[in-house]
Design an enzyme around this catalytic site. Structure first.
Site, short mmCIF file in Angstrom:
data_model
loop_
_atom_site.label_atom_id
_atom_site.label_comp_id
_atom_site.label_asym_id
_atom_site.label_seq_id
_atom_site.Cartn_x
_atom_site.Cartn_y
_atom_site.Cartn_z
N ASP A 33 49.97 66.29 -49.62
CA ASP A 33 48.59 65.81 -49.55
C ASP A 33 47.75 66.51 -50.63
O ASP A 33 47.87 67.71 -50.85
CB ASP A 33 48.01 66.07 -48.16
CG ASP A 33 46.76 65.25 -47.90
OD1 ASP A 33 46.81 64.35 -47.04
OD2 ASP A 33 45.72 65.51 -48.55
N ASN A 90 46.14 58.75 -38.29
CA ASN A 90 44.76 58.34 -38.08
C ASN A 90 44.71 56.83 -38.26
O ASN A 90 45.02 56.32 -39.33
CB ASN A 90 43.84 59.02 -39.11
CG ASN A 90 43.83 60.53 -38.95
OD1 ASN A 90 43.81 61.05 -37.84
ND2 ASN A 90 43.88 61.25 -40.07
N GLY A 96 39.30 58.37 -38.40
CA GLY A 96 39.21 59.05 -39.69
C GLY A 96 40.17 58.55 -40.74
O GLY A 96 40.39 59.22 -41.75
N GLN A 97 40.75 57.36 -40.52
CA GLN A 97 41.64 56.81 -41.56
C GLN A 97 40.82 56.49 -42.81
O GLN A 97 39.77 55.83 -42.73
CB GLN A 97 42.33 55.54 -41.06
CG GLN A 97 43.35 54.99 -42.08
CD GLN A 97 44.14 53.79 -41.55
OE1 GLN A 97 43.86 53.27 -40.47
NE2 GLN A 97 45.12 53.36 -42.32
N HIS A 103 50.46 55.84 -42.87
CA HIS A 103 51.11 57.09 -43.26
C HIS A 103 51.15 58.06 -42.10
O HIS A 103 50.25 58.09 -41.26
CB HIS A 103 50.39 57.74 -44.45
CG HIS A 103 48.91 57.87 -44.29
ND1 HIS A 103 48.04 56.81 -44.45
CD2 HIS A 103 48.14 58.94 -43.96
CE1 HIS A 103 46.81 57.21 -44.23
NE2 HIS A 103 46.84 58.51 -43.92
N LEU A 104 52.20 58.85 -42.09
CA LEU A 104 52.34 59.98 -41.18
C LEU A 104 51.89 61.24 -41.89
O LEU A 104 52.34 61.51 -43.00
CB LEU A 104 53.81 60.19 -40.80
CG LEU A 104 54.50 59.31 -39.78
CD1 LEU A 104 55.93 59.81 -39.59
CD2 LEU A 104 53.76 59.37 -38.46
N HIS A 105 51.00 61.99 -41.28
CA HIS A 105 50.71 63.35 -41.75
C HIS A 105 51.71 64.29 -41.09
O HIS A 105 51.91 64.23 -39.87
CB HIS A 105 49.31 63.80 -41.31
CG HIS A 105 48.17 63.04 -41.92
ND1 HIS A 105 47.44 63.52 -42.98
CD2 HIS A 105 47.62 61.84 -41.59
CE1 HIS A 105 46.48 62.65 -43.28
NE2 HIS A 105 46.57 61.62 -42.45
P1 5GP Z 1 43.80 59.50 -43.67
O1 5GP Z 1 42.42 60.09 -43.70
O2 5GP Z 1 43.79 58.06 -44.10
O3 5GP Z 1 44.54 59.71 -42.38
O4 5GP Z 1 44.63 60.34 -44.72
C1 5GP Z 1 44.61 60.09 -46.09
C2 5GP Z 1 45.10 61.34 -46.76
O5 5GP Z 1 45.44 61.01 -48.10
C3 5GP Z 1 44.08 62.48 -46.84
O6 5GP Z 1 44.60 63.63 -46.20
C4 5GP Z 1 43.86 62.69 -48.33
O7 5GP Z 1 43.71 64.05 -48.67
C5 5GP Z 1 45.12 62.09 -48.93
N1 5GP Z 1 44.96 61.53 -50.25
C6 5GP Z 1 43.96 60.69 -50.67
N2 5GP Z 1 44.14 60.35 -51.95
C7 5GP Z 1 45.27 61.00 -52.36
C8 5GP Z 1 45.96 61.05 -53.61
O8 5GP Z 1 45.59 60.43 -54.59
N3 5GP Z 1 47.07 61.82 -53.67
C9 5GP Z 1 47.53 62.52 -52.57
N4 5GP Z 1 48.64 63.25 -52.74
N5 5GP Z 1 46.90 62.49 -51.38
C10 5GP Z 1 45.78 61.75 -51.28
#
Ligand code: 5GP
Ligand code: ZN
Length: 117
Positions: A33, A90, A96-97, A103-105
């Site tokens: 991330d 998310n 908070g998506q 995607h899986l964190h």
């Molecule tokens: P969400 O908030 O949708 O659950 O998670 C999206 C995640 O993608 C966030 O943790 C954010 O830091 C990550 N992210 C957003 N843009 C990029 C990117 O360009 N490269 C990488 N490696 N991570 C990203």
């Protein structure tokens, strides 16, 4: 879809923008991330663009299950199964998506509170 209009994760999958890739196979990509929330924070994504949980079709079940298999394989390789880790999805605005490519964190390297914020 024009490349410029594609989501950020599709661009990473297509290697149009860089990422620190930790795993790649036919159906998935895992990468660090950009804004880590823990010492270890990776994202595991399907190569197929699926916006969110509700974009999953019957035909996608194997791909979605595969993401969990990749996550546990990476976790075991890094020894995270000893200490523990958190996996998060998310889904939607209130969760908070921010990137609408499912995607899986995978987070580890510190304790995590429960309930989540
Ligand atoms: P969400 O908030 O949708 O659950 O998670 C999206 C995640 O993608 C966030 O943790 C954010 O830091 C990550 N992210 C957003 N843009 C990029 C990117 O360009 N490269 C990488 N490696 N991570 C990203
Ligand atoms: Zn995408």
């Amino acid at each position: 879809m024009d490349l410029d209009q594609k989501c950020i994760f599709c661009k990473i999958i297509e290697k149009k923008i860089p990422a620190r890739i930790v795993h790649e196979d036919e159906h998935s990509l895992a990468f660090e991330d950009l804004n880590p929330q823990a010492p270890i924070h990776m994202l595991i994504v399907p190569k197929k663009h699926i916006a969110d949980i509700h974009g999953i079709t019957v035909a996608d079940r194997e791909i979605i299950g595969h993401l969990f298999f990749v996550a546990k394989t990476i976790a075991a390789q890094k020894g995270l199964d000893k200490s523990g880790y958190r996996m998060v999805i998310n889904n939607g605005r209130d969760a908070g998506q921010t990137v609408f490519h499912i995607h899986l964190h995978l987070l580890s390297g510190r304790p995590f509170a429960w309930p989540p914020g």
